[in-house]
Each structure stands twice: as structure tokens, then as C-alpha cells.
Design a protein around this motif. Sequence first.
Motif, PDB file in Angstrom:
ATOM      1  N   VAL A  51      -6.337   0.076   2.422  1.00 53.43           N
ATOM      2  CA  VAL A  51      -5.291  -0.246   2.524  1.00 53.43           C
ATOM      3  C   VAL A  51      -4.821   0.174   1.156  1.00 53.43           C
ATOM      4  CG1 VAL A  51      -3.374  -0.499   3.568  1.00 53.43           C
ATOM      5  CG2 VAL A  51      -5.424  -0.888   5.005  1.00 53.43           C
ATOM      6  N   GLY A  52      -4.414   0.929   0.457  1.00 52.67           N
ATOM      7  CA  GLY A  52      -3.930   1.637  -0.857  1.00 52.67           C
ATOM      8  C   GLY A  52      -4.756   0.428  -1.702  1.00 52.67           C
ATOM      9  N   GLU A 107      -5.187   7.622   7.746  1.00 53.27           N
ATOM     10  CA  GLU A 107      -3.772   8.024   7.341  1.00 53.27           C
ATOM     11  C   GLU A 107      -3.470   8.479   6.223  1.00 53.27           C
ATOM     12  OE1 GLU A 107      -1.701   4.823   9.324  1.00 53.27           O
ATOM     13  OE2 GLU A 107      -0.064   6.113   9.536  1.00 53.27           O
ATOM     14  N   ARG A 112       0.250   9.351   4.112  1.00 51.78           N
ATOM     15  CA  ARG A 112       2.165  10.025   3.791  1.00 51.78           C
ATOM     16  C   ARG A 112       2.155  10.754   2.869  1.00 51.78           C
ATOM     17  NH1 ARG A 112       4.244   5.826   5.578  1.00 51.78           N
ATOM     18  NH2 ARG A 112       5.406   5.262   3.900  1.00 51.78           N
ATOM     19  N   THR A 139       3.410  12.215   8.074  1.00 49.08           N
ATOM     20  CA  THR A 139       2.376  11.447   8.073  1.00 49.08           C
ATOM     21  C   THR A 139       0.318  12.521   8.726  1.00 49.08           C
ATOM     22  OG1 THR A 139       3.156   9.588   8.525  1.00 49.08           O
ATOM     23  CG2 THR A 139       1.269   9.620   9.518  1.00 49.08           C
ATOM     24  N   ALA A 157       1.184  -1.659   0.281  1.00 49.20           N
ATOM     25  CA  ALA A 157      -0.546   0.121   0.110  1.00 49.20           C
ATOM     26  C   ALA A 157       0.580   1.527   0.053  1.00 49.20           C
ATOM     27  CB  ALA A 157      -0.985   0.093   1.241  1.00 49.20           C
ATOM     28  N   GLY A 158       1.909   0.933   0.268  1.00 51.98           N
ATOM     29  CA  GLY A 158       2.995   2.066  -0.044  1.00 51.98           C
ATOM     30  C   GLY A 158       2.977   2.140   1.836  1.00 51.98           C
ATOM     31  N   TRP A 159       2.399   2.334   2.871  1.00 51.13           N
ATOM     32  CA  TRP A 159       2.197   2.541   3.905  1.00 51.13           C
ATOM     33  C   TRP A 159       3.531   2.966   5.003  1.00 51.13           C
ATOM     34  CZ3 TRP A 159       3.625   0.393   8.720  1.00 51.13           C
ATOM     35  CH2 TRP A 159       3.127   0.571  10.064  1.00 51.13           C
ATOM     36  N   ARG A 214       4.596   4.657  14.354  1.00 54.03           N
ATOM     37  CA  ARG A 214       3.814   4.839  13.150  1.00 54.03           C
ATOM     38  C   ARG A 214       4.762   3.893  11.636  1.00 54.03           C
ATOM     39  NH1 ARG A 214       1.769  10.206  14.012  1.00 54.03           N
ATOM     40  NH2 ARG A 214       3.020  11.002  11.840  1.00 54.03           N
ATOM     41  N   ARG A 273       1.974   9.402  -0.874  1.00 52.71           N
ATOM     42  CA  ARG A 273       2.911   8.364  -1.189  1.00 52.71           C
ATOM     43  C   ARG A 273       1.868   7.029  -0.244  1.00 52.71           C
ATOM     44  NH1 ARG A 273       8.302   7.332  -1.387  1.00 52.71           N
ATOM     45  NH2 ARG A 273       7.668   5.182  -1.026  1.00 52.71           N
ATOM     46  N   PHE A 274       0.796   7.327   0.595  1.00 49.34           N
ATOM     47  CA  PHE A 274       0.290   6.394   0.755  1.00 49.34           C
ATOM     48  C   PHE A 274      -1.235   7.045   1.239  1.00 49.34           C
ATOM     49  CE2 PHE A 274      -1.021   4.813   5.510  1.00 49.34           C
ATOM     50  CZ  PHE A 274      -1.353   3.116   4.316  1.00 49.34           C
ATOM     51  N   ASP A 301       5.944   5.638   9.471  1.00 53.15           N
ATOM     52  CA  ASP A 301       7.266   6.183   8.452  1.00 53.15           C
ATOM     53  C   ASP A 301       8.230   5.973   9.834  1.00 53.15           C
ATOM     54  OD1 ASP A 301       6.454   7.725  11.348  1.00 53.15           O
ATOM     55  OD2 ASP A 301       6.226   9.735  10.682  1.00 53.15           O
TER      56      ASP A 301
END
Lengths: 479, 448
Positions: free
Chosen positions: B41-42, B179, B181, B190, A269-271, A390, B144-145, A392
Motif C-alpha cells: 500500500v503505497g 486498486e 486512483r 478509481t 499511501a495516497g488512498w 470506496r 495518486r494511489f 474516493d
Amino acid sequence: MPRAADDEALADDLAAALDRAAELARASGAPHWEVRAELLRERALVLDNGQVRDVRANTGLGVGVRVVDGGSSGYGYATDLGGEALRQALDQALALARAGPRPGLMPAGKPARTRDRAPAEGHPRDAALDDRLDLLRRAHGAAAGDGIHHVRCQWGEAWGRRLVRTSDGGEADLEPLMTGLMVVAVARAEGGGLASNLDHAGGARGLRDYRGDEAPEALAANAARHAREQARAAKAPAGRTRALVDPVLAGVLAHESFGHLAEHDLVDAGWSVLQGREGERLASEAVTITDGGVAGPGGVRVAADEEATPSRPVTLVDRGVLRGFLHSRLTAAAAGAEPTGNARAVDHRFPPVCRMRNTWFGAGDLSLDEALEEVRDGVYACGSTGGESRSDGGFLFALTRAYRIERGEVGAPLKEASITGNILETLRHVRGAGRDVKLTSAVTGGCAKWGQWPLFVGYGGPHLVLDDALLGGQEARPR
Amino acid sequence: MIDLDALLATADRAAERARSAGADEAEAHVWASREAEANVVGRLASSRASTSGGLGLRVVVGARMGHAGAWSTGGKAVGAAIADALDAARALPPPKVPASLADPTPGRGPAGAFDAAIAEAAPEQVVREARGVAAAIAAAPDARFGSVLLQHAEAAFAVASTRGVQAADRGTFARLFAECRIARGAEQRTGTDHRLARRALDLAGAGEGVLAQARGLFGGEALPPGPHDVVFDAATSIALFQPLAHAVSGAEAAEGRSAFAGKVGQRVASPLLTVRDAPSAGGARSAAFDDEGTPSRDTPLLEAGVLRGFLHDARSARRSGTSSTGSALRTQEPKHRAPPLVAPMDLRPEPGPEALDDLVAQVERGVLVRHYVMGLASINNVTGDLSLAAPAAWWVERGEVRHPLRPTTVAGNALRALGDVVAVARETSQAPFGTLPGVWVRGLACAT
């Protein structure tokens, strides 16, 4: 107690419900489905200053149906095992799958048939209430006295049966087991305040497996000693420092702040900040991180996941280089990889998602004395009473306890400290690792993701030397 | 809608069955819920829906109380719970204060919020709404997310006891966690939006909101050394009020585990703080009855910083020679897992007259913490000691928000900080246990 006949009757109901759910799913024509039936027996006991304070028991029973349609997943579950409730759960799963985004994936891999029962000496299923209380009374006896104001000893267990069946022939018949023993000691501080500390052990083990340095007496002695130290501890300084991280906190960093980044649903997902970085050097040479389903004493036991994929160990970081990710069948399809057996769910309420099992830093070559000398002046950071991370890579963990390190030796205790930072930056600051890998897990808590809590996980590592860390404490210091 | 009469009948039967099995007294708490949750999620989505329920049983045997639960109200599961609860009671030593259940109390408290838009929504609609927010995030070129978790639930419960308690209520709940980013070169930031509500959420602009939040966090700088004034917005002041919610428990006070024990009539917080538990406002976990069937009611707790009283369940009220405030709550999920504790339904510190931005304009030098803090689970609710990380914090000087800070640790003692409140903001946000305003406090240890 024990009432084996009651459990057998419930298990029979469960197996029959699984058959009914599988038959309904097969008849629905869903492109891919899994059905899962679970019986979970939980028990918690608290001995408070030598008195039985709390005895709790729960019986969990439920069936879940997951449908994958076009790569989108829908899940329905029921706690009523009758045919009408199961049909409703299936209908909801079908409708949800069809309403989701449809990336056109089908689960990868070929699930196998797995049957597993954790080996345990003194399985709680066969134990009497007094057997558990005996462990707690032994712990209480070893912790009480000599400056200790209060002792709380806690036992927890969760065990039962988990059955999984998939539309492509996968089957798992598992008897999960998790137990834990915790001792909290409270010491009276100078000036009248109180200070507490704890020690605990857990894992897929029976009552008689708590022995040696994880015997009730040993855990209690540690808790009492740490509480007395905290009673005379000074406020921790806030700011940057060199640090020695103990095996428990190392495990928390491995799991909480790094491991989640390697869960491939979050990578896809890019998370995760690890997306697209396989093969890249992320950490110092001293860092190797592994995730595995069966990892020895102190850890959890996951022989197969909730998609019926057998567990296999995954090296996530090999001497500083990112090498692997944790997959479900769907994320493996998205990545062109093989499933790793990491599709886990807390219980029947939830669909399986990518989760860790046991996650640990690999051993280095330092003795504890050498590690202390490497730090020379800084902070010895031990354990964690909780925290967060988190996407990041940011994290914060409250420390169970901490000490100053002065001229290479453990010095005065510090209180109310936390460690915070970004894991990718932190991993670059790992200057060395000890030889003393230790794995731990807790039945009184677990991992949280997307509302699924508490999932039992194992975590650990050796002592780690950090040449830079950010300590949170109540003593603000100018720099 | 969930049938309350059917729940009550199930609870009644379970309590009677427990008495027949050997309990002197028994109380059955039966819960049911219809939930739908979308987790986008994505490009992957994992959504779930259910109709489920369970039973929490308290029995009294020889003045000792045992508890057990079952994730089903089927006959065998209820039988297992009864046997477990009786075992539990018999294992306990005779208590100093004999255990007993709540007596029936006439009347009914103010009903919890119920929104038909939640109760009647199809699970697929929840997925569509979540996908709408996710699409707004995904459309941003610098994102990005993005992930969106949206949950709708209709929940109901019934309590019946062999003392004659008969109570039931229903309510609705909604939760959003969004959420995103944002990337700028190698740097990423974020944004988060975590909302709880009893009625359907207004999701308009939710995606854009988290994007703007993340974009505003680039350029974080180090913090000037020393303790600082800290302004917490309504979403982050939970870190200070969580120990307060613990301290006003009459059960904790009776056990000596509340910093407020023995201090009724004394100043325990800033004169700017007036706090009550206010189920009549319909927020947080408000319901017409608590989880032992006592009607809920509003209870004054702090008046201009002076402690006016505690919250009580039936047992702690008896110990203190007062009456229950209807504050016995099963705060763990699922509700059968643990017996009720004394806790607020909707803790409401009275908001101040000024908006948060107007308070910030009066700060000479300090830190503004917004949106989200890490470390709530590790706050020591007994002592009030806390150590937080604030990913979204700004430096304020001469009333102006100058620049974002690098992730900042904030440490101190929440109960002491509530004595050092400089001002309370007008805006509120719903936390799991209350409806909380932002606050400005003096002198917390901060570091970056």
C-alpha cells in the motif's frame, strides 16, 4: 459449561508460547518485533420460533510474530504453539519484512504497560448455557404474536485473553469481551409475501447488562413493530431527496464512509482523499466526528492496541474541520505524529494495521421533532443491513428500514431502499444534528479491511439532517 | 506439500475421541493451509505467511447434532471442541428429522485444481510479484494511489467419521486485488482488478489495466430517467447469480426458504439460462469430496430455464428421498467456524455464443455495468431483492457506448431479472461460488 479449568489450562499454554516466541524474536536480532498470543472463545446461539436451532462454539488459539525491518513489516503466525512452529513463523516474518519496500522507518512512540478487563455484569465466562437461552426466550415471548409469522433470536459472544509484548518494552494483557443480542421478526404481508426486520444491541457487556431500552423484550418489540411496518411498506423511490438519518446509520456513515479515510496507512499511501487536508473545512459546522477506544455502553472496549499502545480518543473532524488521523506506530513515524492506539488486528492470523475502535458523530442541538421539521418532506433513513465504501469517498448502504417524511412527520414505511453518495459531499449537506447520541456494535459482523474481517467496532451518532441524499429504490421515478 | 495422511489420522483420532466422550456418532473435519499474502500500500507493505490449521467437529447425541470448532489440533483445543459440541447437541430439542452424518460413498470426485507454482512458491516471491504490479501503477504520472494485495494458498482437508467416512483432498488458490486512483485536477477516479483463481495468476499488464480503467471513468454524466436494460459484465453478474446459488440449495428448499421450492420441472428463469454445478471443471471451490466426505459430481440445475433439481448434502438428500450431490461445504473461513451448508462448488451458467462487446452493440438504450459493484453483501438471497451501486457504468445508445455515468444505483429483483435475460455473454469470470458469464437483462430501476 462453564469449564474455567480448561480455559485456565489453555491460557497457561498461551502465556508459555508468548515467552517462547519473545525469546526467539529477541535472539533473532530483528530491529523491532512484537509477539502476540491470543485465546478466543466464541459462542453463538439461535432460538428459531421458540426452538433452540443452533448452538456453536469455537476456541481460537494462536501466536503471531511481527518484525519491522527498514520500515517494512513481515508477519508470521502459528496455531501450533510448539517451538518449531513458532520458529517457522518468525523466519517467515523476517523474510517477508526483508522482501518488502524499505522506507527506512522505525515505529514511533513509547508503548506502555496496560492491563484491562472489561467490567461486565454476568460475564459469559461465568454463565451457563441456560442463562443465554433465557435471554433469547424472553425476546421470543415479546416478539411473537399479532401478525408475526416467525421470530429468530440470536446471541453471540467472543471473549478471552490477548497478550502483547514488544522489543522496546511494551506489554498489554487484555481480556477482550464482546456480546450481542439480535431479534429478527418476520411478518406476513398482504398478498401472502413476507417482510422481516430486526433490532439488536451489543458491546463489551455481560448478560445482565441487557436492560432498559436494550432489554430482550424491548429489542423484540421494536423488531416486531418494524416487521409489521415493512409488511405494508411501499417501494422506495429512486432519486435525490432530503433525508433524516437515524443514529445507527449515522454511525455507519461515521465509520464506514468517513473513518476509513482517516486511517493513516491509507492517508500515507495516497488512498484517502483526506491526504494533505488537515485543517481544511470538509463538512458543515454541524459535523464533529471522534474515534475512541473506550466510549461507554454499546461500544467496543479497546484499552490498548496490538502494538501495546494505550488507546486515546482522537477528534477527526471538529465542527466541520479535519483535525486528526488514526495511527499505528509505523504511520505515526511516517507522519511525525504520536501513535493513537489504532493498530488493530482481527485475530492472530493478521498483523495490526490502522483500524477504528468506536467512531461517532458528536451531538447537535436539535430535538427529533425539530430535525423532522428541518427535513419537512423527504425520507427517514434508518440503520443498515450492509454496504460498502470506496477510497474516493463513494459509499452504498442498504437501509434496515425507511419512511416517508411528509410535512415534518414520519409517514408511510418504504422497503428495499439504499443510500448512496460520496461522503465528503454528504458531510457538506449535514444541515443539523440531534442531541440524541447513541453508540452501537454487533457481534454478528464487523469491519473489513484487507481481508481482515470481522473486527469488532463501535459506531454511532445522533439523528442527522441531510439536505440532499441519493436514495436507491425499486421505484424508478422521472425527474 | 501438506501431508494428507497426517490430516486424516488427526481427523480419525478426534472422531473416535468424541465417540469415547459420549457422542453416538462423530465426524471430524481437519483443515490445514500454507498461505502467503503480500499487501503493498503505497510505500508501506504489510505481508504475512503462515502454516495453520483447525478442526470442525460434528457430533450426534440422541438424534441431535452439535457442532464446535478449534483453531488448533492440539490435545487441549480438541478436548474443548468435543465438550462444546456435546453441550451444543444436548441443548437442542429433538428435531423433526433425526440428525445423522453422511454414510461412506465409494469413489472419488474430480480433483480440485492444484498448481505447484503456488504450493512451492516462497512467501518472498509473492511479495516481489505484488511489488511488480504496484510499481507499474506508481510509475504512472497521473496515479495518486496504488495498492496491491496478492495471496497464494495451498489448502487441504480431511474428513473422518465414526460411520467410516475417510476422505481428503488438496488444492491451490490465488487472489489479486489491485486498486489505483487517477487524478485530473480536483476530480479522481478509481480502477480495480479483483481476481480469483485456482492457479497462479498472470499478472502481466495488471497495473496498466487498472490505470486504463480509472482513466476511462472521467466525464460521468447523469442517467436519463426510467427503468433500463442493464448489461452486467462477467465480474458484476455475480449480483444476479448469488441468489440463484442460494435458491438451488435442497436444504433451503426443504425449509421453504428457496424461491424454487416445489418447482422442479417448471420454468424458473429465461430459456437462455442453462446452469449446472460443475466441480469437474476444477474452478471456484471444487474438490474431490465435499466437507462431509461425499465424492463431488456435476449436477444439472437449470436446463433452458427449467429447474431440473437441487443440490444436496446427506441430510437434505435423506429428507428429499434422493442422494447427496456432494454439496456440503464449509463456506465460512476459517472452515472450523461453522458446520457445512448446501452450496455449489462451481456454479456454471452456460456462456452464450457472443462476446460482451457484441451484445452491447445490440442494445438500443441501456446501462453497461463493468468491473465492480457495491452492495453484494446486502442482497436478500431468499427473495432476490437487490440494491447495488455501480461506480463503473456507461450509457449505451444504439449499440454504442456513449459516455460514463455518475455512480449509478441499480435496484430490482435478481431472480425476476434472471427470467428477463435477453442474452448471455461468452466471457466468464471466477466468483467465490462459481464461474459466471456476463448477462443482459431488461428493466432494472437505475438512478444517478
